[in-house]
Design a protein around this motif. Structure first.
Motif: not given
Length: 352
Positions: A20-22, A306-307, A311-314, A336-339
């Motif tokens: 639910r994080k933005k 994964f962890r 932590q980087a919100d990915i 943009e997301e993949m970059d």
């Protein structure tokens, strides 16, 4: 005696996390990174909301007819459900009623064993080979039915139409279900075989390539006899399974073929670019024909990556399960997301 002794107990399917994080990059649930077709938004704005006081069409005629016209089959060969999960669960309930076990791969969509246990269906898994492919010979044993995804999940690998037909041809005394949730991203559909084999059911979804996971639309195509039996079970279970907006907006999504092809092509092109860059960073993966990449690194454990990404919100998907514990699944997002993902991985891998 306690009432709990009468409860049906199963180990439930665990869906991908819905954070639910933005301001995160959400690449963990195979959703489409692009919006639905423009006509969907237009129809949603124009919809007569007063009609929601009435029950929806139990036959979902507007959507069934749109799908039949698009795929060149009769409306009586199309069944629509609340997501492909609903379609598949009803298919399990309808067609897998023999005493022999149904067959499906050992590494595959993890809802299959849940439905089998929920409906009291015996099952047996068939191991994928060392390259993550199905071995058709494993499906020549006596069984109560066969189901497998093509392309498979979570590997993303697609089997050839010849392999699929080999399995169907060897099992004409049972129903064979081909789950094609990801077929639009580079797989070959078994739909041309529907007219040849009356025991074949092909299942697809609007949640991936048609960008409508939030409306829960799935469908299957098969012989008129198969669809007739499926409808008998549906109408004995819940006549009004699909709401009115899903029916109307789903039909519009089918009609806008240009948008569907444009966005799907973007995802495929992005996937191929990302695969090339991941390989340069030391990742390896099966040759995905889905909207995700099933990747492992040559020296860094998947759980560690994964962890770090989290932590980087990915957000990506990771399972601590046999055979796949060294892999994570990365949904293909926008360029943009993949970059941003690749930039993080470059920095992270080079720092170790």
């Amino acid at each position: 005696m306690s009432w709990e002794e009468k409860v049906r107990r199963v180990t439930p399917y665990v869906a991908g996390e819905q954070p639910r994080k933005k301001n995160i990059i959400k690449l963990n649930t195979n959703e489409c990174p692009y919006p639905p077709a423009p006509g969907v938004a237009r129809l949603a704005a124009e919809m007569d909301w007063e009609a929601l006081r009435l029950y929806p069409d139990p036959d979902t005629s507007v959507l069934v007819n749109a799908l039949a016209a698009y795929y060149g089959v009769k409306p009586s060969q199309v069944f629509v459900g609340v997501g492909s999960d609903d379609v598949l669960s009803l298919a399990f309930m309808t067609f897998f009623n023999g005493n022999q076990p149904i067959l499906f791969p050992d590494v595959t969509y993890s809802f299959y064993d849940v439905w089998a246990e929920l409906h009291g269906i015996p099952y047996k898994t068939c191991a994928l080979d060392e390259n993550w492919h199905i071995r058709p010979e494993d499906y020549r044993q006596p069984n109560g039915g066969v189901i497998f995804p093509n392309p498979n999940a979570p590997t993303g690998l697609a089997e050839s139409l010849e392999t699929v037909e080999e399995i169907i041809r060897a099992n004409q005394d049972a129903v064979v279900i081909v789950d094609e949730a990801y077929v639009d991203f580079g797989g070959v559909s078994a739909l041309p075989l529907v007219e040849k084999y009356d025991n074949l059911l092909v299942v697809q979804t609007f949640s991936k390539s048609r960008a409508m996971a939030g409306l829960r639309i799935g469908f299957c195509i098969g012989s008129e006899k198969l669809i007739g039996y499926l409808n008998d079970v549906k109408f004995s279970f819940n006549s009004y399974t699909m709401n009115l907006p899903s029916q109307i907006l789903g039909a519009e999504a089918v009609r806008d073929d240009a948008w569907f092809r444009e966005t799907t092509a973007k995802i495929i092109a992005t996937r191929e670019r990302v695969k090339k860059e991941l390989k340069e960073l030391g990742f390896s993966f099966p040759d995905s024909r889905a909207n995700f990449i099933f990747a492992t690194h040559e020296s860094i454990p998947a759980e560690q990556i994964f962890r770090a990404l989290r932590q980087a919100d990915i957000y990506v998907r990771y399972w601590n399960k046999p055979r796949i514990s060294e892999y994570m699944r990365i949904t293909v997002g926008t360029d943009e997301e993949m970059d941003r993902l690749l930039d993080f991985l470059k920095e992270y891998v080079n720092s170790l």
